[in-house]
Design a protein around this motif. Structure first.
Motif, PDB file in Angstrom:
ATOM      1  N   UNK A 421       0.842  -1.196   0.000  1.00  0.00           N
ATOM      2  CA  UNK A 421       0.000   0.000   0.000  1.00  0.00           C
ATOM      3  C   UNK A 421       0.875   1.243   0.000  1.00  0.00           C
ATOM      4  N   UNK A 422       0.276   2.420  -0.221  1.00  0.00           N
ATOM      5  CA  UNK A 422       1.029   3.663  -0.016  1.00  0.00           C
ATOM      6  C   UNK A 422       1.363   3.843   1.466  1.00  0.00           C
ATOM      7  N   UNK A 423       2.133   4.888   1.769  1.00  0.00           N
ATOM      8  CA  UNK A 423       2.385   5.285   3.156  1.00  0.00           C
ATOM      9  C   UNK A 423       1.039   5.403   3.869  1.00  0.00           C
ATOM     10  N   UNK A 424       0.987   4.945   5.115  1.00  0.00           N
ATOM     11  CA  UNK A 424      -0.291   4.766   5.818  1.00  0.00           C
ATOM     12  C   UNK A 424      -1.152   6.030   5.840  1.00  0.00           C
ATOM     13  N   UNK A 425      -0.561   7.172   6.156  1.00  0.00           N
ATOM     14  CA  UNK A 425      -1.356   8.398   6.240  1.00  0.00           C
ATOM     15  C   UNK A 425      -1.942   8.760   4.881  1.00  0.00           C
ATOM     16  N   UNK A 426      -1.175   8.562   3.829  1.00  0.00           N
ATOM     17  CA  UNK A 426      -1.645   8.844   2.476  1.00  0.00           C
ATOM     18  C   UNK A 426      -2.742   7.853   2.092  1.00  0.00           C
ATOM     19  N   UNK A 427      -2.540   6.580   2.424  1.00  0.00           N
ATOM     20  CA  UNK A 427      -3.550   5.559   2.110  1.00  0.00           C
ATOM     21  C   UNK A 427      -4.863   5.867   2.818  1.00  0.00           C
ATOM     22  N   UNK A 428      -4.772   6.336   4.064  1.00  0.00           N
ATOM     23  CA  UNK A 428      -5.983   6.674   4.813  1.00  0.00           C
ATOM     24  C   UNK A 428      -6.726   7.825   4.141  1.00  0.00           C
ATOM     25  N   UNK A 429      -5.990   8.808   3.643  1.00  0.00           N
ATOM     26  CA  UNK A 429      -6.633   9.928   2.969  1.00  0.00           C
ATOM     27  C   UNK A 429      -7.250   9.489   1.642  1.00  0.00           C
ATOM     28  N   UNK A 430      -6.565   8.584   0.924  1.00  0.00           N
ATOM     29  CA  UNK A 430      -7.138   8.040  -0.309  1.00  0.00           C
ATOM     30  C   UNK A 430      -8.455   7.323  -0.029  1.00  0.00           C
ATOM     31  N   UNK A 431      -8.517   6.646   1.101  1.00  0.00           N
ATOM     32  CA  UNK A 431      -9.756   5.944   1.452  1.00  0.00           C
ATOM     33  C   UNK A 431     -10.878   6.943   1.737  1.00  0.00           C
ATOM     34  N   UNK A 432     -10.562   8.024   2.447  1.00  0.00           N
ATOM     35  CA  UNK A 432     -11.580   9.035   2.742  1.00  0.00           C
ATOM     36  C   UNK A 432     -12.084   9.719   1.474  1.00  0.00           C
ATOM     37  N   UNK A 433     -11.192   9.846   0.497  1.00  0.00           N
ATOM     38  CA  UNK A 433     -11.590  10.460  -0.774  1.00  0.00           C
ATOM     39  C   UNK A 433     -12.299   9.478  -1.699  1.00  0.00           C
ATOM     40  N   UNK A 434     -12.349   8.220  -1.317  1.00  0.00           N
ATOM     41  CA  UNK A 434     -13.029   7.216  -2.119  1.00  0.00           C
ATOM     42  C   UNK A 434     -12.181   6.634  -3.235  1.00  0.00           C
ATOM     43  N   UNK A 435     -10.865   6.926  -3.218  1.00  0.00           N
ATOM     44  CA  UNK A 435      -9.971   6.444  -4.262  1.00  0.00           C
ATOM     45  C   UNK A 435      -9.499   5.025  -3.968  1.00  0.00           C
ATOM     46  N   UNK A 436      -9.329   4.698  -2.691  1.00  0.00           N
ATOM     47  CA  UNK A 436      -8.887   3.373  -2.289  1.00  0.00           C
ATOM     48  C   UNK A 436      -9.813   2.827  -1.218  1.00  0.00           C
ATOM     49  N   UNK A 437      -9.869   1.512  -1.151  1.00  0.00           N
ATOM     50  CA  UNK A 437     -10.638   0.829  -0.112  1.00  0.00           C
ATOM     51  C   UNK A 437      -9.844  -0.405   0.293  1.00  0.00           C
ATOM     52  N   UNK A 438      -9.441  -0.446   1.560  1.00  0.00           N
ATOM     53  CA  UNK A 438      -8.645  -1.576   2.052  1.00  0.00           C
ATOM     54  C   UNK A 438      -7.397  -1.811   1.199  1.00  0.00           C
ATOM     55  N   UNK A 439      -6.765  -0.715   0.827  1.00  0.00           N
ATOM     56  CA  UNK A 439      -5.523  -0.801   0.078  1.00  0.00           C
ATOM     57  C   UNK A 439      -5.677  -1.000  -1.413  1.00  0.00           C
ATOM     58  N   UNK A 440      -6.880  -1.139  -1.910  1.00  0.00           N
ATOM     59  CA  UNK A 440      -7.119  -1.370  -3.341  1.00  0.00           C
ATOM     60  C   UNK A 440      -7.833  -0.170  -3.957  1.00  0.00           C
ATOM     61  N   UNK A 441      -7.559   0.064  -5.232  1.00  0.00           N
ATOM     62  CA  UNK A 441      -8.248   1.144  -5.922  1.00  0.00           C
ATOM     63  C   UNK A 441      -9.722   0.813  -6.097  1.00  0.00           C
TER      64      UNK A 441
END
Length: 456
Positions: A421-441
């Motif tokens: 996955x990306x760096x954890x903080x970035x991955x968490x923000x991607x999830x909030x933006x709806x770009x990623x879910x559980x590490x997947x696009x």
């Protein structure tokens, strides 16, 4: 110190340690061009045999560029932890290779401070491609700017939104697309077409505004010459998270880049005082096998050993990012895909062994005998080796630098294959933006329209 061996009823003799190191290198077109390569496979094997029997003390005591005449050699040698070196100096290069492949990561970390560039290079020359992957996998290196790179289970990416004329709308279109694929956690970093204070300052401000507006935990950087960036810090209020410079492995080659150790010391001190980032690691460096020969600064040494010296230079400044632009210089130095793959694995391993957070720009130029399959093969091997980060560029085709590298889609595919996955903080923000879910696009990924309204 023994400088000869006998193979197949023939004696192979070498002038000195520099000659052994050069002829023990895997075949590279750059070494052939420089006139330092082995003349045959048998001579290469003979050189490896001689190198394997040299002690690490022999290698330290014989730098390929003299201490008295070269500031990179002095930076390398003066940084050695003498207690760590004392533990390993009697080992042969062959025994050291075995140690690296069998020891636990913490055991290797304990002696890292005792290494010089020639020792690091020797280890790489005695390893197969799988050895390089295996050893690098055991050498984690983390660093912290605004976020922390290199933690287990992550594969980070530099979002490289280069534009042929530095048009801010074109640059930001690439940024929006890249972030929509989860790319950019290592840095949003542009190679500028225009190396001016005004342009660099404007781009840095736009990157930071976009990062703040969308709450993206990452770093910004414009890869202008270090002297331009220093003027930006002195004369403007532009926010600079990372300071960049290309490095070479000798003082003579550094001059071709317009730098030396003294200038980089000054730049580091200025950035430490004026940076906009929070962490202790705020420098970014790029390297690449062959650059010293292209500037007549290789001192008769092979390109791998000179590359190892770049990493010692970089380590002096505790960088957040370092990457080798492995196939960028061209076929004069790495002729084809096979040589490119080998160099990428060597460079990644050597950077990690030196103790720097190493990435690779997995790339080639269109006049090289290489193709997309070579690029993808290297990218997959580096992912297995726990490479800290790779590049992300629209369609893998840089329209400003005119070379081929990894795309936004490649980053996503490699993460999917490796469950990274990306760096954890970035991955968490991607999830909030709806770009990623559980590490997947997600299905929303790849739609940059979500970022409309970024403009200042």
């Amino acid at each position: 110190m023994k400088l000869k061996t006998r193979l197949f009823d023939q004696t192979y003799s070498f002038r000195d340690v520099k000659d052994v190191l050069a002829k023990a290198n895997e075949e590279k077109s750059g070494d052939i061009l420089a006139g330092v390569a082995a003349q045959s496979t048998v001579e290469r094997v003979a050189a490896k045999a001689v190198l394997a029997d040299m002690t690490l003390e022999d290698l330290r005591n014989n730098p390929v560029v003299p201490y008295e005449t070269d500031d990179v050699t002095r930076a390398d040698q003066d940084a050695v932890d003498e207690k760590a070196f004392a533990k390993i100096k009697s080992l042969t290069a062959g025994s050291f290779r075995e140690f690296l492949l069998s020891a636990a990561p913490e055991e290797i970390a304990a002696v890292r401070g005792g290494l010089t560039s020639e020792i690091v290079a020797a280890a790489a020359k005695l390893m197969s491609n799988m050895d390089l992957v295996t050893a690098a996998h055991k050498l984690p290196v983390t660093a912290t700017c605004n976020t922390t790179i290199g933690l287990p289970g992550t594969l980070s990416s530099r979002l490289q939104p280069n534009h042929a004329t530095d048009d801010i709308n074109g640059i930001m279109a690439s940024v929006m697309e890249g972030v929509s694929y989860g790319v950019g956690d290592a840095v949003i970093g542009l190679n500028p077409a225009v190396d001016s204070i005004e342009s660099v300052s404007s781009i840095l401000k736009n990157f930071k505004f976009f990062m703040d507006h969308w709450q993206l935990p990452t770093q910004n950087c414009v890869l202008a010459h270090v002297t331009t960036q220093m003027k930006v810090l002195e004369q403007t209020d532009a926010p600079m998270d990372l300071m960049f410079q290309s490095l070479a492995g000798s003082e003579l080659a550094s001059r071709a880049f317009g730098i030396d150790v003294s200038l980089m010391d000054e730049a580091y001190a200025m950035m430490k005082e004026k940076k906009s980032s929070r962490g202790k690691n705020f420098m970014y460096f790029e390297t690449g096998q062959g650059s010293e020969l292209s500037s007549d600064g290789n001192h008769g040494a092979d390109q791998l050993t000179m590359e190892a010296r770049c990493y010692a230079f970089a380590k002096r400044y505790h960088p957040f990012l370092v990457n080798t632009v492995v196939g960028f210089i061209g076929p004069e130095y790495l002729y084809d895909g096979r040589q490119m793959i080998r160099a990428g694995l060597e460079d990644h391993f050597m950077g990690k062994l030196t103790g720097i957070p190493m990435g690779v720009d997995v790339c080639y130029t269109n006049h090289m005998k290489a193709d997309q399959n070579d690029l993808e093969n290297l990218a997959m091997m580096l992912t297995l080796a726990d490479c800290n980060y790779i590049m992300g560029i629209p369609a893998g085709d840089d329209v400003m630098l005119m070379y081929q590298t990894t795309s936004y889609h490649d980053v996503a595919a490699l993460r999917d294959l490796s469950s990274k996955t990306p760096i954890a903080a970035f991955a968490a923000r991607m999830q909030k933006l709806g770009i990623m879910q559980n590490g997947q696009l997600t299905a929303q990924a790849g739609d940059p329209s979500m970022f409309q309204g970024w403009e200042k």
